[in-house]
Design an enzyme around this catalytic site. Structure first.
Site, PDB file in Angstrom:
ATOM      1  N   GLU A   1       6.520   7.729   5.355  1.00  0.00           N
ATOM      2  CA  GLU A   1       6.292   6.774   6.323  1.00  0.00           C
ATOM      3  C   GLU A   1       7.370   5.532   6.029  1.00  0.00           C
ATOM      4  O   GLU A   1       7.744   5.041   5.000  1.00  0.00           O
ATOM      5  CB  GLU A   1       4.986   5.971   5.714  1.00  0.00           C
ATOM      6  CG  GLU A   1       3.945   7.201   5.984  1.00  0.00           C
ATOM      7  CD  GLU A   1       2.193   6.600   5.150  1.00  0.00           C
ATOM      8  OE1 GLU A   1       2.146   5.710   4.810  1.00  0.00           O
ATOM      9  OE2 GLU A   1       1.525   7.519   5.357  1.00  0.00           O
TER      10      GLU A   1
ATOM     11  N   HIS B   1      -0.954   4.905   9.693  1.00  0.00           N
ATOM     12  CA  HIS B   1      -1.839   4.354   8.478  1.00  0.00           C
ATOM     13  C   HIS B   1      -2.286   3.080   8.443  1.00  0.00           C
ATOM     14  O   HIS B   1      -2.063   2.125   7.834  1.00  0.00           O
ATOM     15  CB  HIS B   1      -0.535   4.459   7.378  1.00  0.00           C
ATOM     16  CG  HIS B   1      -1.312   4.761   5.975  1.00  0.00           C
ATOM     17  ND1 HIS B   1      -0.641   5.521   5.121  1.00  0.00           N
ATOM     18  CD2 HIS B   1      -2.578   4.448   5.642  1.00  0.00           C
ATOM     19  CE1 HIS B   1      -1.291   5.648   4.223  1.00  0.00           C
ATOM     20  NE2 HIS B   1      -2.669   5.125   4.251  1.00  0.00           N
TER      21      HIS B   1
ATOM     22  N   ARG C   1      -3.879  10.031   1.711  1.00  0.00           N
ATOM     23  CA  ARG C   1      -2.394   9.985   1.302  1.00  0.00           C
ATOM     24  C   ARG C   1      -1.553  11.061   2.022  1.00  0.00           C
ATOM     25  O   ARG C   1      -2.132  12.262   1.927  1.00  0.00           O
ATOM     26  CB  ARG C   1      -2.291  10.017  -0.112  1.00  0.00           C
ATOM     27  CG  ARG C   1      -2.879   8.645  -0.830  1.00  0.00           C
ATOM     28  CD  ARG C   1      -1.670   7.559  -0.511  1.00  0.00           C
ATOM     29  NE  ARG C   1      -2.314   6.341  -1.441  1.00  0.00           N
ATOM     30  CZ  ARG C   1      -2.950   5.524  -0.551  1.00  0.00           C
ATOM     31  NH1 ARG C   1      -3.593   5.498   0.387  1.00  0.00           N
ATOM     32  NH2 ARG C   1      -3.320   4.393  -1.608  1.00  0.00           N
TER      33      ARG C   1
END
Length: 306
Positions: A262, A280, A233
């Protein structure tokens, strides 16, 4: 029974949507990713009996505004974006299965390890810029790997590393010595791992305790030849401190596919030549998309007895 899918990734899978609608015909999807604000999510969920949620933040304010909601089924593995206590308080069932994307994330972790150690990312980038630089880095075989966290993903990383005969040190909140023997790992302190690891790989949830767990002091304690990888994370690594560490040579490089914000906006960080980065995608393999999706559907089926 009204079901809403918040996750755009689930919503864009024809296979998952078709399967879900075969059990729950009154299903609304979010393939165009139109839910940009908390108010959008509330309006979307207000009349729903159940929902499939991905990385979207679900807090008590949203749950309070959606009194018909009976179950929230998590598409994915982390729960840091869901207020679990608020779900309990409002008697909303949580459907969640851990480990459904562990192989996908573990493979990306191994990819980072090999690319950083062998210098392939840097030399490939230079070659695309028409610069021929022969610099083959070091072998991964025999190196010391430090893992922070020892859940499904970290355990799969250990399995993938077996052919490389690495020494694997693990810093984890709990220590099961029988498990350590089975996996061939050694539990160690944070300080010890920072001191000796050639690669540090993060496999922790984002919590108040893990936020900025790796900052200036940690980078100063690492070997100048060491690399750090985060496939967990964003926010666990202090990105401002990481920029300093990469620019000044405190560490050799980093591999990130999770960021504090993000989509990422810090192009100063992204443009650093000793940073490998991905948007990601660790848990985004075709296989893991389906595994996570079918698990979230199964929770709805079980809850509503269909």
């Amino acid at each position: 029974m009204k079901i809403a899918v918040i996750s755009p990734l689930f919503s864009r899978s024809n296979e998952l949507v078709t399967t879900l609608r075969s059990h729950f015909p009154d299903t609304t999807i979010n393939a165009d990713n139109t839910l940009k604000t908390k108010e959008d999510i509330i309006a979307y969920l207000q009349e729903m009996d159940g929902a499939i949620v991905g990385r979207e933040e679900i807090d008590d304010e949203i749950l309070q505004a959606c009194p018909k909601l009976k179950i929230l089924s998590r598409y994915g593995v982390g729960l840091d974006n869901v207020d679990v206590e608020a779900l309990k308080k409002r008697n909303i069932h949580l459907g969640w299965t851990g480990g459904t994307n562990c192989n996908s994330v573990a493979e990306i972790t191994l990819y980072f390890m090999l690319s950083l150690m062998r210098n392939t990312y840097t030399t490939a980038t230079l070659l695309k810029q028409h610069t021929w630089k022969v610099s083959g880095g070091s072998e991964l075989t025999g190196k010391t790997i430090g893992l922070f966290g020892f859940g499904h993903i970290a355990k799969r990383v250990v399995e993938l590393l077996k052919p490389f005969s690495c020494t694997i040190l693990v810093c984890n909140r709990t220590q099961n010595e029988a498990e350590a023997k089975d996996y061939g790992i050694t539990f160690a302190s944070k300080e010890r791992i920072l001191e000796v690891a050639d690669i540090i790989s993060i496999h922790l949830p984002l919590t108040p305790q893990s936020k900025n767990l790796f900052s200036r002091a940690e980078f100063e304690a690492m070997k100048p030849s060491a690399f750090i990888i985060n496939t967990a994370r964003g926010g666990i690594i202090d990105e401002e401190a990481l920029k300093v560490a990469l620019k000044t040579g405190q560490i050799a490089g980093a591999g990130l596919e999770a960021f504090a914000q993000e989509p990422v906006q810090d192009w100063e960080l992204i443009d650093l030549p000793n940073l490998m980065c991905l948007p990601h995608v660790g848990g985004n393999s075709k296989e893991s998309i389906l595994a996570m999706g079918y698990a979230s559907i199964a929770h709805l089926k079980e809850f509503f007895k269909v």
